[in-house]
Design a protein around this motif. Sequence first.
Motif, mmCIF file in Angstrom:
data_model
loop_
_atom_site.group_PDB
_atom_site.id
_atom_site.type_symbol
_atom_site.label_atom_id
_atom_site.label_comp_id
_atom_site.label_asym_id
_atom_site.label_seq_id
_atom_site.Cartn_x
_atom_site.Cartn_y
_atom_site.Cartn_z
ATOM 1 N N LEU A 56 0.722 -1.266 -0.014
ATOM 2 C CA LEU A 56 0.032 -0.057 -0.098
ATOM 3 C C LEU A 56 0.708 1.152 0.127
ATOM 4 O O LEU A 56 0.716 2.388 -0.563
ATOM 5 C CB LEU A 56 -0.990 -0.009 1.282
ATOM 6 C CG LEU A 56 -1.998 -1.130 1.502
ATOM 7 C CD1 LEU A 56 -2.702 -0.899 2.675
ATOM 8 C CD2 LEU A 56 -3.128 -1.050 0.291
ATOM 9 N N ILE B 19 -0.054 1.015 -4.332
ATOM 10 C CA ILE B 19 -0.747 -0.255 -5.070
ATOM 11 C C ILE B 19 -2.224 -0.244 -4.010
ATOM 12 O O ILE B 19 -2.041 -0.325 -2.817
ATOM 13 C CB ILE B 19 -0.157 -1.493 -4.882
ATOM 14 C CG1 ILE B 19 1.300 -1.318 -5.537
ATOM 15 C CG2 ILE B 19 -0.980 -2.694 -5.239
ATOM 16 C CD1 ILE B 19 2.323 -2.471 -5.472
ATOM 17 N N ASP B 20 -3.224 -0.392 -4.694
ATOM 18 C CA ASP B 20 -4.435 -0.283 -4.069
ATOM 19 C C ASP B 20 -4.697 -1.636 -3.278
ATOM 20 O O ASP B 20 -4.376 -2.527 -3.724
ATOM 21 C CB ASP B 20 -5.580 0.290 -4.870
ATOM 22 C CG ASP B 20 -5.888 -0.952 -6.107
ATOM 23 O OD1 ASP B 20 -6.295 -2.131 -5.692
ATOM 24 O OD2 ASP B 20 -6.109 -0.731 -7.203
ATOM 25 N N ASN B 21 -5.816 -1.337 -2.155
ATOM 26 C CA ASN B 21 -5.797 -2.535 -1.499
ATOM 27 C C ASN B 21 -6.321 -3.820 -2.197
ATOM 28 O O ASN B 21 -5.724 -5.059 -1.820
ATOM 29 C CB ASN B 21 -6.980 -2.160 -0.578
ATOM 30 C CG ASN B 21 -6.887 -2.798 0.818
ATOM 31 O OD1 ASN B 21 -6.190 -2.921 1.268
ATOM 32 N ND2 ASN B 21 -8.224 -3.507 1.057
ATOM 33 N N HIS C 133 -5.718 -4.795 -5.404
ATOM 34 C CA HIS C 133 -4.655 -5.316 -6.121
ATOM 35 C C HIS C 133 -3.617 -5.802 -5.177
ATOM 36 O O HIS C 133 -2.869 -6.882 -5.493
ATOM 37 C CB HIS C 133 -3.959 -4.085 -7.066
ATOM 38 C CG HIS C 133 -3.300 -4.502 -8.023
ATOM 39 N ND1 HIS C 133 -3.362 -3.779 -9.261
ATOM 40 C CD2 HIS C 133 -2.577 -5.698 -8.513
ATOM 41 C CE1 HIS C 133 -2.488 -4.597 -10.284
ATOM 42 N NE2 HIS C 133 -2.168 -5.793 -9.673
#
Lengths: 411, 263
Positions: free
Chosen positions: A368, A372-374, A376
Amino acid sequence: MKSSTICREWLNSLPPTQGCLEKEQSLGRELLSKHGMPSNKDEAWRLCNFNRLNSFFSLPIINKSEDVKSKFPNKDKDSERIIINPNRNQFLNINLPNGIEKLNDKEIEENLGKIIKSTKVKNDLSVCLNQASSAKLLALKVKSSFNKSLEIVIPSIKENSISTRVFLIVEEGAKLDLLQVFLGNNNSAQNHLIEIKLESKGELTHGLISLGEEKESSSICTVAVEQSKNSQYSLHSIHHGWDYARFEPRIIQSEGEASTTIKNLQVTKSKEQIATHSLIRFEGPNGKLDQLQKAVASEYSHCIFNGSIEVPQIAQKTEAAQLSRNLLLSKHARIDAKPELEIVADDVRCTHGATVSQLQDEELFYLLSRGIDNEHANSLLLKGYYDEVISYLPKSSKKWNFVKNLMNDIK
Amino acid sequence: MIQSTSETILSIKDLHASVEDQEILHGVNLLVKEGEIHAIMGRNGSGKSTLSKVIAGHPSYKVLSGSIQFKGINILELAPEERARIGIFLGFQYPVEIPGVSNLEFLRVATNSRRKELLQSELDTFEFEDLVKERMKIVEMDPAFLERSVNEGFSGGEKKRNEILQMALLEPFISILDETDSGLDIDALRIVASGINKLAQPSSATILITHYQRLLDEITPDFVHIMADGKIIKTGNKELAIDLEKSGYDFIDNNKKDKEMVN
């Protein structure tokens, strides 16, 4: 309806015993009549979802024809593929590649049933069910001249129950890369019994992809392996998408001095239940085992692992390691992991461990913190978790596209 | 010292924060402007790492009061991934090993998340490989590390180089490097420090958290802050770090004793 009645009615519905498996059919039916269905008082079946198990007895044994061949991805150039289509009786009409031969009646007579006896699965329901209903046998021997890999694909049939039996001898010094693929179907049940005799210096890398993928699909699979001295057996398997699945790898090192590797992954969602009951027994000294069992359970699902290792007095200098690592992704999901080591020999090195955890917070935060989103990040971590098993499957397994389904299912 | 707000990258005011219900930060104030390099020094447990984690948005740390503004935006309401995307970078003291996750894939996904925020086109695998190999030269890193799992089996030095590589790819406005010098031999320290210097831009800023003067021999800070008991208790220039190296942190205890006697 009572389970004893279900079992009796199922036995009465079976066709008369016949063919090369006639004796085995009689044996299985006799044992089922005598012992009936297991209950949750039997240790090996204690956590079983019996409602799901009933589908093996309530669904009709195949009665209609369906060509399933076209649904499969193309096979690799350096691989041979055998498709077991229970409707078409293809067992007897397979064009075998050089280096693989069918066993003759005498060889079948001499070998069949011996391995399930030596690996102590003879009276288990999984095996009895298969013995009682399997009508055909695929019995092959792999010679040292065989230099390709082999795929055995077993699809199931909608609203039917199927039962298959495979017997394989890997001859002295022979090497085989085997990929087995089981595919589920809507409201279907399948039962497989695979017996493997690994002769001295034989090497078998056994990939097994077992994919339910459809609603109300059930599978029971027993793999019974007898390893001779200096043989190597590696089993890499994945089980996913079954409403109910039970996997029983039973391996015996009959003289010790052999090497066994097992890497198994089971992934459940919804209300699925997948169980692995493994047994590895060393009947001689200097045997080696490296076993990794992984499970991921989400939503309301249930993963079970029972891992028995037996090291009797004769099996001195055995080195065995068993590790069970589990991810629990929902507070409603359940994981049961039970290592069972029976060690009588005193000069051995045997280790075991079991962990149940969630995705590691620090790993997640690291991803994170790089933007990088949760979703993904979770998916990268899960892929990494699966990879410890999946990366060992034969290259040709990628064509079956199961990783995408795994990632889509578990969020 | 405070100039126009447009030049300020990070503004921390009276920050109080806790972890596991224990207050660690007791009122931190810090102002970082474009082009500046700040060093934060202090004993173990003084709150340096906590401050870095709070800025990056670690969920275990709770902000009790105070504010953190990044380029005028209140970041306390942002998730860690949103903070990273707008240009806040935390270089970890102990970079996490993630088995099974390819370093190359991880770096590509992270870089594209930042590029998306900057309205730049996302890079496909081939484009990214060209970029990452070029940026690896900054920290003299072997491209073989791209094929491995994130930080898995990397030595201490290799992990820190991988951190600076991420900084080079993400091009943040502010980099908070938490003990980037720990566990490095002299050669590795020089390579990492040289990488940080090369990446310094007039429009970005760096906060170095360190115990030792030796990193500051390689990277000259504009400001040196000393943290104790969850506060910045003294701010100076490079000379402060040199004094600290000579005399140690004893003056903190002496100051405390003096205060107690006055009370």
